[in-house]
Design a protein around this motif. Structure first.
Motif, mmCIF file in Angstrom:
data_model
loop_
_atom_site.group_PDB
_atom_site.id
_atom_site.type_symbol
_atom_site.label_atom_id
_atom_site.label_comp_id
_atom_site.label_asym_id
_atom_site.label_seq_id
_atom_site.Cartn_x
_atom_site.Cartn_y
_atom_site.Cartn_z
ATOM 1 N N ARG A 33 0.879 -1.408 0.002
ATOM 2 C CA ARG A 33 0.101 0.079 -0.062
ATOM 3 C C ARG A 33 0.817 1.214 0.015
ATOM 4 O O ARG A 33 0.569 2.204 -0.817
ATOM 5 C CB ARG A 33 -0.896 -0.061 1.295
ATOM 6 N N ARG A 34 1.932 1.346 0.803
ATOM 7 C CA ARG A 34 2.951 2.491 0.785
ATOM 8 C C ARG A 34 3.598 2.569 -0.559
ATOM 9 O O ARG A 34 3.933 3.729 -0.915
ATOM 10 C CB ARG A 34 3.781 2.305 2.070
ATOM 11 N N GLU A 37 1.206 4.347 -2.804
ATOM 12 C CA GLU A 37 0.839 5.729 -2.446
ATOM 13 C C GLU A 37 2.217 6.603 -2.855
ATOM 14 O O GLU A 37 2.345 7.799 -2.888
ATOM 15 C CB GLU A 37 0.854 5.894 -1.079
ATOM 16 N N GLU A 41 0.897 10.524 -8.984
ATOM 17 C CA GLU A 41 -0.437 9.972 -9.415
ATOM 18 C C GLU A 41 -0.520 9.707 -10.734
ATOM 19 O O GLU A 41 -1.057 8.874 -11.350
ATOM 20 C CB GLU A 41 -1.472 11.164 -9.159
ATOM 21 N N ARG A 90 -5.485 5.703 -8.368
ATOM 22 C CA ARG A 90 -4.783 5.615 -6.932
ATOM 23 C C ARG A 90 -6.043 5.473 -5.901
ATOM 24 O O ARG A 90 -6.034 4.530 -5.092
ATOM 25 C CB ARG A 90 -3.762 6.442 -6.312
ATOM 26 N N ALA A 91 -7.010 6.615 -5.756
ATOM 27 C CA ALA A 91 -7.989 6.464 -4.800
ATOM 28 C C ALA A 91 -8.952 5.248 -4.911
ATOM 29 O O ALA A 91 -9.034 4.545 -3.731
ATOM 30 C CB ALA A 91 -8.901 7.726 -4.915
ATOM 31 N N LEU A 94 -6.691 2.041 -3.770
ATOM 32 C CA LEU A 94 -6.702 2.072 -2.320
ATOM 33 C C LEU A 94 -7.671 1.889 -1.521
ATOM 34 O O LEU A 94 -7.898 1.060 -0.678
ATOM 35 C CB LEU A 94 -5.934 3.500 -1.802
#
Length: 164
Positions: A33-34, A37, A41, A90-91, A94
């Motif tokens: 996940r990191r 992030e 983007e 990305r949003a 995640l």
């Protein structure tokens, strides 16, 4: 010569309990996940090297394999995902990632041990449940490593791999 009963029982004990395996897997998921992030983007779903898929597509595959595996651990059903579908930003990635992590946290520790020793038919073949579960983690590590290479090529320092 036979081993004492205590040694025989210890030899039959799993290396990790199911809750310990889930904790280990969640550590990998948190690290990946990191990595997601860390991507700019505009590069997550577009940047690639050597003809490989962008990391966003690889992370989507990780998500789909993990979601299928977590569902099977809970229900015994291996429903093949639509490999062409999935998050495209990305949003959304995640949010989907977090939903699978929550499901794994809730149901994973309660997986029936018989699931792990039983044979299962996956889209890529028949295997014991423990092999399928380990495959999900191995697949994630493999693709996360590609993400590290991409981040370095983009001039971005990836998260420390040992911080899970």
């Amino acid at each position: 010569m036979t081993a004492p009963a205590a040694e025989s029982a210890a030899a039959l004990s799993p290396a990790l309990s199911i809750p310990d395996f889930v904790t280990h897997w969640q550590g990998h998921r948190a690290l990946t996940r990191r990595v997601i992030e860390a991507f700019p983007e505009d590069q997550l779903f577009t940047f690639s090297l050597g003809g490989l898929r962008p990391f966003g597509a690889q992370a989507t595959e990780i998500h789909l394999v993990d979601a299928m595996t977590v569902t099977a651990m809970r229900s015994g059903e291996w429903t093949e995902p639509d490999w062409r579908a999935g998050p495209t930003d990305r949003a959304s990635l995640l949010a989907a990632w977090d939903a699978v992590s929550a499901e794994l946290a809730e149901h994973g520790p309660h997986t029936d041990p018989a699931f792990l020793s039983g044979m299962h038919t996956l889209p890529w073949g028949e295997m014991p449940g423990w092999v399928a579960a380990i495959y999900a983690v191995d697949n994630e590590i493999h693709h996360r490593a590609q993400g590290y290479v991409y981040l370095r090529a983009l001039g971005t320092e990836p998260p420390a791999f040992y911080e899970r």
